[in-house]
Design an enzyme around this catalytic site. Structure first.
Site, PDB file in Angstrom:
ATOM      1  N   HIS A 283       0.838  -1.205   0.000  1.00 54.20           N
ATOM      2  CA  HIS A 283       0.000   0.000   0.000  1.00 54.20           C
ATOM      3  C   HIS A 283       0.872   1.254   0.000  1.00 54.20           C
ATOM      4  O   HIS A 283       0.631   2.191  -0.783  1.00 54.20           O
ATOM      5  CB  HIS A 283      -0.906  -0.020   1.235  1.00 54.20           C
ATOM      6  CG  HIS A 283      -1.706   1.226   1.436  1.00 54.20           C
ATOM      7  ND1 HIS A 283      -2.998   1.373   0.965  1.00 54.20           N
ATOM      8  CD2 HIS A 283      -1.399   2.396   2.066  1.00 54.20           C
ATOM      9  CE1 HIS A 283      -3.442   2.571   1.297  1.00 54.20           C
ATOM     10  NE2 HIS A 283      -2.491   3.217   1.964  1.00 54.20           N
ATOM     11  N   GLU A 284       1.885   1.278   0.851  1.00 54.91           N
ATOM     12  CA  GLU A 284       2.749   2.455   0.943  1.00 54.91           C
ATOM     13  C   GLU A 284       3.600   2.640  -0.311  1.00 54.91           C
ATOM     14  O   GLU A 284       3.784   3.759  -0.795  1.00 54.91           O
ATOM     15  CB  GLU A 284       3.642   2.364   2.185  1.00 54.91           C
ATOM     16  CG  GLU A 284       2.900   2.270   3.508  1.00 54.91           C
ATOM     17  CD  GLU A 284       1.906   3.391   3.709  1.00 54.91           C
ATOM     18  OE1 GLU A 284       2.094   4.481   3.136  1.00 54.91           O
ATOM     19  OE2 GLU A 284       0.924   3.179   4.450  1.00 54.91           O
TER      20      GLU A 284
ATOM     21  N   HIS B  71       1.539   4.223  -2.904  1.00 51.92           N
ATOM     22  CA  HIS B  71       1.437   5.678  -2.723  1.00 51.92           C
ATOM     23  C   HIS B  71       2.597   6.375  -3.431  1.00 51.92           C
ATOM     24  O   HIS B  71       2.404   7.382  -4.128  1.00 51.92           O
ATOM     25  CB  HIS B  71       1.481   6.036  -1.232  1.00 51.92           C
ATOM     26  CG  HIS B  71       0.146   6.125  -0.572  1.00 51.92           C
ATOM     27  ND1 HIS B  71      -0.911   6.842  -1.096  1.00 51.92           N
ATOM     28  CD2 HIS B  71      -0.313   5.591   0.597  1.00 51.92           C
ATOM     29  CE1 HIS B  71      -1.948   6.753  -0.288  1.00 51.92           C
ATOM     30  NE2 HIS B  71      -1.623   5.993   0.744  1.00 51.92           N
TER      31      HIS B  71
ATOM     32  N   GLU C  11      -6.398   6.803  -1.342  1.00 50.79           N
ATOM     33  CA  GLU C  11      -6.300   5.610  -0.492  1.00 50.79           C
ATOM     34  C   GLU C  11      -6.871   4.386  -1.199  1.00 50.79           C
ATOM     35  O   GLU C  11      -6.292   3.299  -1.147  1.00 50.79           O
ATOM     36  CB  GLU C  11      -7.022   5.842   0.841  1.00 50.79           C
ATOM     37  CG  GLU C  11      -6.287   6.752   1.801  1.00 50.79           C
ATOM     38  CD  GLU C  11      -4.884   6.268   2.105  1.00 50.79           C
ATOM     39  OE1 GLU C  11      -4.711   5.075   2.431  1.00 50.79           O
ATOM     40  OE2 GLU C  11      -3.952   7.080   1.999  1.00 50.79           O
TER      41      GLU C  11
END
Length: 287
Positions: free
Chosen positions: A139-140, A143, A220
């Site tokens: 997930h990071e 980003h 997100e």
């Protein structure tokens, strides 16, 4: 290029709409251009300075310890996992760090895709399974790969400009109204004018925060989708479900919180930088 075009178009639209409104209200627009330049310099200046020092600020405020040489197998696995995912995402290897906190959280920051930092809390690193952590890291990394730090900085710059510009324009309208109804024609006076600007800055700032939070929630969902591609949908869902079962996260500086895996709950969802975990899990299952 599209992002820059959108940025310019948005600011031009703000100027055009403001000019039309000022003309209708009979306000002198001869200084509107100068005011917009002033607002843009301070609005974007603050946003981009914040972006430029984001890694340094994260390390200082969160007490991040960058892993240069892994001290144990857990740290080695952490670095190797981020390296593998960064290669999959086509970005330069981010710095990997750990910060001491019992909460289950992580964040990404940095001025560009090739100059970034991925940090995890000690609580997450030693309190979640490797599959769950892999979902969080994916997930990071997503980003970073999506350029979310720059995207939200541009959005923040636009809304900052709007807040500074609109507050002073409205204060000018109020001042002109008071002046026209004042026998001496003095208007609000310097201190009263500054007070009105301050209140308007706060009110427009709340609106601006809602706008930034809206775009943050969209990013997100995108980062969750990217995380599912890098790790797997199952690992991404497992990570979010584990976070859902854990305690609410503690305080984290706003810039880091916007790119954290788990955001703070709010009475009003429109003020949240992260969608509710239940919605994120449902979106992944439906994808």
């Amino acid at each position: 290029m599209k992002r820059i075009f959108l940025l310019i178009a948005t600011n031009m639209a703000i100027l055009l709409v403001a000019s039309i409104v000022m003309s209708i209200l009979g306000v002198n627009t001869s200084t509107m251009g100068g005011l917009l330049v002033f607002a843009a310099i301070f609005g974007f200046g603050g946003a981009f300075i914040s972006l430029a020092i984001s890694k340094w600020m994260a390390k200082k405020t969160m007490g991040c310890e960058v892993i240069t040489t892994p001290r144990d197998n857990t740290e080695r696995w952490l670095v190797e996992t981020v390296a593998r995912q960064a290669e999959q995402a086509g970005i330069k290897m981010p710095e990997v760090a750990i910060y001491q906190s019992p909460e289950l959280n992580a964040f990404a920051t940095g001025p560009s895709k090739d100059n970034s930092l991925v940090a995890v809390s000690s609580g997450l690193l030693y309190g979640m399974s490797q599959d769950e952590i892999e979902g969080v890291l994916a997930h990071e990394v997503s980003h970073v790969a999506n350029g979310d730090m720059v995207t939200l900085t541009l959005i923040q710059g636009v809304v900052n400009t709007f807040v500074i510009f609109a507050a002073r324009v409205v204060a000018g309208i109020i001042n002109n109204f008071v002046s026209s109804n004042d026998e001496e024609g003095e208007g609000l006076g310097m201190f009263a004018y500054m007070g009105v600007v301050f209140v308007l800055d706060m009110l427009f700032g709340i609106l601006a925060s809602m706008i930034v939070a809206y775009f943050s929630r969209i990013r997100e969902f995108k980062a969750d989708e990217g995380g599912a591609r890098l790790a797997s949908k199952e690992k991404m869902i497992a990570a979010l479900d584990r976070l859902r079962q854990g305690p609410e996260t503690g305080a984290m500086p706003a810039q880091m919180a916007a790119f954290g895996i788990n955001g703070k709950k709010s009475m009003a969802e429109m003020m949240m930088s992260h969608p509710p975990l239940e919605k994120r899990i449902a979106a992944l299952r439906a994808s």
